[in-house]
Design a protein around this motif. Structure first.
Motif, PDB file in Angstrom:
ATOM      1  N   VAL A   1      21.523   3.344 -16.055  1.00  0.00           N
ATOM      2  CA  VAL A   1      20.494   3.258 -15.037  1.00  0.00           C
ATOM      3  C   VAL A   1      19.565   4.440 -15.230  1.00  0.00           C
ATOM      4  O   VAL A   1      20.008   5.570 -15.405  1.00  0.00           O
ATOM      5  N   LEU A   2      18.275   4.159 -15.177  1.00  0.00           N
ATOM      6  CA  LEU A   2      17.259   5.179 -15.363  1.00  0.00           C
ATOM      7  C   LEU A   2      16.420   5.261 -14.094  1.00  0.00           C
ATOM      8  O   LEU A   2      15.905   4.253 -13.628  1.00  0.00           O
ATOM      9  N   LEU A   3      16.307   6.449 -13.528  1.00  0.00           N
ATOM     10  CA  LEU A   3      15.461   6.683 -12.358  1.00  0.00           C
ATOM     11  C   LEU A   3      14.294   7.552 -12.782  1.00  0.00           C
ATOM     12  O   LEU A   3      14.489   8.642 -13.313  1.00  0.00           O
ATOM     13  N   CYS A   4      13.080   7.073 -12.564  1.00  0.00           N
ATOM     14  CA  CYS A   4      11.875   7.823 -12.939  1.00  0.00           C
ATOM     15  C   CYS A   4      11.340   8.610 -11.754  1.00  0.00           C
ATOM     16  O   CYS A   4      11.086   8.053 -10.687  1.00  0.00           O
ATOM     17  N   ARG A   5      11.206   9.895 -11.957  1.00  0.00           N
ATOM     18  CA  ARG A   5      10.672  10.837 -10.984  1.00  0.00           C
ATOM     19  C   ARG A   5      11.331  10.727  -9.605  1.00  0.00           C
ATOM     20  O   ARG A   5      10.637  10.691  -8.587  1.00  0.00           O
ATOM     21  N   PRO A   6      12.672  10.702  -9.562  1.00  0.00           N
ATOM     22  CA  PRO A   6      13.310  10.668  -8.247  1.00  0.00           C
ATOM     23  C   PRO A   6      13.054  11.985  -7.510  1.00  0.00           C
ATOM     24  O   PRO A   6      13.084  13.051  -8.111  1.00  0.00           O
ATOM     25  N   PHE A   7      12.758  11.876  -6.208  1.00  0.00           N
ATOM     26  CA  PHE A   7      12.453  13.085  -5.447  1.00  0.00           C
ATOM     27  C   PHE A   7      13.446  13.347  -4.320  1.00  0.00           C
ATOM     28  O   PHE A   7      13.447  14.421  -3.735  1.00  0.00           O
ATOM     29  N   ASP A   8      14.294  12.381  -4.002  1.00  0.00           N
ATOM     30  CA  ASP A   8      15.240  12.553  -2.901  1.00  0.00           C
ATOM     31  C   ASP A   8      16.660  12.662  -3.450  1.00  0.00           C
ATOM     32  O   ASP A   8      17.153  11.740  -4.097  1.00  0.00           O
ATOM     33  N   ASP A   9      17.307  13.791  -3.183  1.00  0.00           N
ATOM     34  CA  ASP A   9      18.662  14.015  -3.678  1.00  0.00           C
ATOM     35  C   ASP A   9      19.615  12.908  -3.229  1.00  0.00           C
ATOM     36  O   ASP A   9      20.441  12.420  -4.006  1.00  0.00           O
ATOM     37  N   ASP A  31      12.065  13.254 -15.377  1.00  0.00           N
ATOM     38  CA  ASP A  31      11.185  14.172 -14.660  1.00  0.00           C
ATOM     39  C   ASP A  31      11.540  14.246 -13.167  1.00  0.00           C
ATOM     40  O   ASP A  31      10.678  14.042 -12.308  1.00  0.00           O
ATOM     41  N   PRO A  32      12.801  14.555 -12.850  1.00  0.00           N
ATOM     42  CA  PRO A  32      13.199  14.547 -11.445  1.00  0.00           C
ATOM     43  C   PRO A  32      12.772  15.813 -10.700  1.00  0.00           C
ATOM     44  O   PRO A  32      12.714  16.893 -11.285  1.00  0.00           O
ATOM     45  N   THR A  33      12.478  15.649  -9.421  1.00  0.00           N
ATOM     46  CA  THR A  33      12.393  16.803  -8.531  1.00  0.00           C
ATOM     47  C   THR A  33      13.663  16.835  -7.676  1.00  0.00           C
ATOM     48  O   THR A  33      13.964  17.849  -7.060  1.00  0.00           O
ATOM     49  N   ARG A  54      27.694  13.856 -15.059  1.00  0.00           N
ATOM     50  CA  ARG A  54      27.417  13.449 -16.444  1.00  0.00           C
ATOM     51  C   ARG A  54      25.978  12.993 -16.651  1.00  0.00           C
ATOM     52  O   ARG A  54      25.588  12.706 -17.785  1.00  0.00           O
ATOM     53  N   CYS A  55      25.180  12.897 -15.596  1.00  0.00           N
ATOM     54  CA  CYS A  55      23.831  12.334 -15.762  1.00  0.00           C
ATOM     55  C   CYS A  55      22.989  13.215 -16.678  1.00  0.00           C
ATOM     56  O   CYS A  55      23.174  14.432 -16.750  1.00  0.00           O
ATOM     57  N   GLU A  56      22.091  12.573 -17.388  1.00  0.00           N
ATOM     58  CA  GLU A  56      21.193  13.253 -18.317  1.00  0.00           C
ATOM     59  C   GLU A  56      19.808  13.351 -17.682  1.00  0.00           C
ATOM     60  O   GLU A  56      19.396  12.455 -16.960  1.00  0.00           O
ATOM     61  N   THR A  57      19.098  14.426 -17.985  1.00  0.00           N
ATOM     62  CA  THR A  57      17.724  14.604 -17.519  1.00  0.00           C
ATOM     63  C   THR A  57      16.803  14.596 -18.726  1.00  0.00           C
ATOM     64  O   THR A  57      17.090  15.229 -19.740  1.00  0.00           O
ATOM     65  N   HIS A  58      15.706  13.854 -18.608  1.00  0.00           N
ATOM     66  CA  HIS A  58      14.731  13.719 -19.697  1.00  0.00           C
ATOM     67  C   HIS A  58      13.336  14.003 -19.160  1.00  0.00           C
ATOM     68  O   HIS A  58      13.052  13.747 -17.991  1.00  0.00           O
ATOM     69  N   GLU A  59      12.460  14.491 -20.017  1.00  0.00           N
ATOM     70  CA  GLU A  59      11.085  14.768 -19.611  1.00  0.00           C
ATOM     71  C   GLU A  59      10.250  13.498 -19.518  1.00  0.00           C
ATOM     72  O   GLU A  59       9.360  13.401 -18.681  1.00  0.00           O
ATOM     73  N   THR A  60      10.518  12.529 -20.407  1.00  0.00           N
ATOM     74  CA  THR A  60       9.729  11.294 -20.415  1.00  0.00           C
ATOM     75  C   THR A  60      10.647  10.077 -20.464  1.00  0.00           C
ATOM     76  O   THR A  60      11.793  10.166 -20.922  1.00  0.00           O
ATOM     77  N   ALA A  61      10.118   8.954 -20.026  1.00  0.00           N
ATOM     78  CA  ALA A  61      10.879   7.706 -20.101  1.00  0.00           C
ATOM     79  C   ALA A  61      11.154   7.351 -21.565  1.00  0.00           C
ATOM     80  O   ALA A  61      12.228   6.846 -21.893  1.00  0.00           O
ATOM     81  N   ALA A  62      10.200   7.626 -22.436  1.00  0.00           N
ATOM     82  CA  ALA A  62      10.396   7.331 -23.866  1.00  0.00           C
ATOM     83  C   ALA A  62      11.594   8.100 -24.414  1.00  0.00           C
ATOM     84  O   ALA A  62      12.396   7.548 -25.170  1.00  0.00           O
ATOM     85  N   ASP A  63      11.732   9.359 -24.029  1.00  0.00           N
ATOM     86  CA  ASP A  63      12.888  10.152 -24.463  1.00  0.00           C
ATOM     87  C   ASP A  63      14.183   9.580 -23.890  1.00  0.00           C
ATOM     88  O   ASP A  63      15.209   9.528 -24.571  1.00  0.00           O
ATOM     89  N   ALA A  64      14.133   9.136 -22.639  1.00  0.00           N
ATOM     90  CA  ALA A  64      15.336   8.639 -21.963  1.00  0.00           C
ATOM     91  C   ALA A  64      15.867   7.345 -22.572  1.00  0.00           C
ATOM     92  O   ALA A  64      17.068   7.085 -22.526  1.00  0.00           O
ATOM     93  N   VAL A  65      14.994   6.548 -23.152  1.00  0.00           N
ATOM     94  CA  VAL A  65      15.427   5.251 -23.693  1.00  0.00           C
ATOM     95  C   VAL A  65      15.429   5.210 -25.216  1.00  0.00           C
ATOM     96  O   VAL A  65      15.674   4.155 -25.806  1.00  0.00           O
ATOM     97  N   ALA A  66      15.188   6.333 -25.854  1.00  0.00           N
ATOM     98  CA  ALA A  66      15.054   6.368 -27.318  1.00  0.00           C
ATOM     99  C   ALA A  66      16.264   5.812 -28.051  1.00  0.00           C
ATOM    100  O   ALA A  66      16.121   5.220 -29.123  1.00  0.00           O
ATOM    101  N   ASP A  67      17.459   5.947 -27.485  1.00  0.00           N
ATOM    102  CA  ASP A  67      18.669   5.478 -28.163  1.00  0.00           C
ATOM    103  C   ASP A  67      19.103   4.080 -27.723  1.00  0.00           C
ATOM    104  O   ASP A  67      20.156   3.604 -28.134  1.00  0.00           O
TER     105      ASP A  67
END
Length: 95
Positions: A1-9, A31-33, A54-67
């Motif tokens: 599951v990928l969440l883009c720019r989530p702002f609420d913990d 790019d989470p806040t 275990r969650c991973e943080t990525h700067e861009t969606a492209a980086d997050a789905v590269a694999d």
């Protein structure tokens, strides 16, 4: 599951809990806040804290789905685009 720019913990924690309920374990944040390790996230995860750890943080969606070989998205917002729209059973056939 990928969440883009989530702002609420708490929403990150709730997503982890939903993932646990359905047997999913790979959470990626773009790019989470929001802070996945915060007390609020862990409380809302209600037993799914290992997913948050275990969650991973990525700067861009492209980086997050590269694999990944197949990426499907959902939204509640209607969009005018030329991206194919699949019913759930059609999407499963693609996987």
């Amino acid at each position: 599951v990928l969440l883009c720019r989530p702002f609420d913990d708490g929403n990150v924690g709730a997503a982890a809990r939903a993932m646990l309920n359905f047997g999913l374990s790979d959470l990626r944040l773009v790019d989470p806040t929001a802070h996945a390790q915060s007390d609020e996230a862990v409380l809302r995860a209600s037993g799914a804290a290992p997913i948050l750890r275990r969650c991973e943080t990525h700067e861009t969606a492209a980086d997050a789905v590269a694999d990944l070989q197949l990426v499907l998205a959902t939204t509640a917002r209607p969009r005018e685009s030329r991206i194919p729209v699949y019913a759930p059973r059609e999407a499963m056939a693609l996987a």
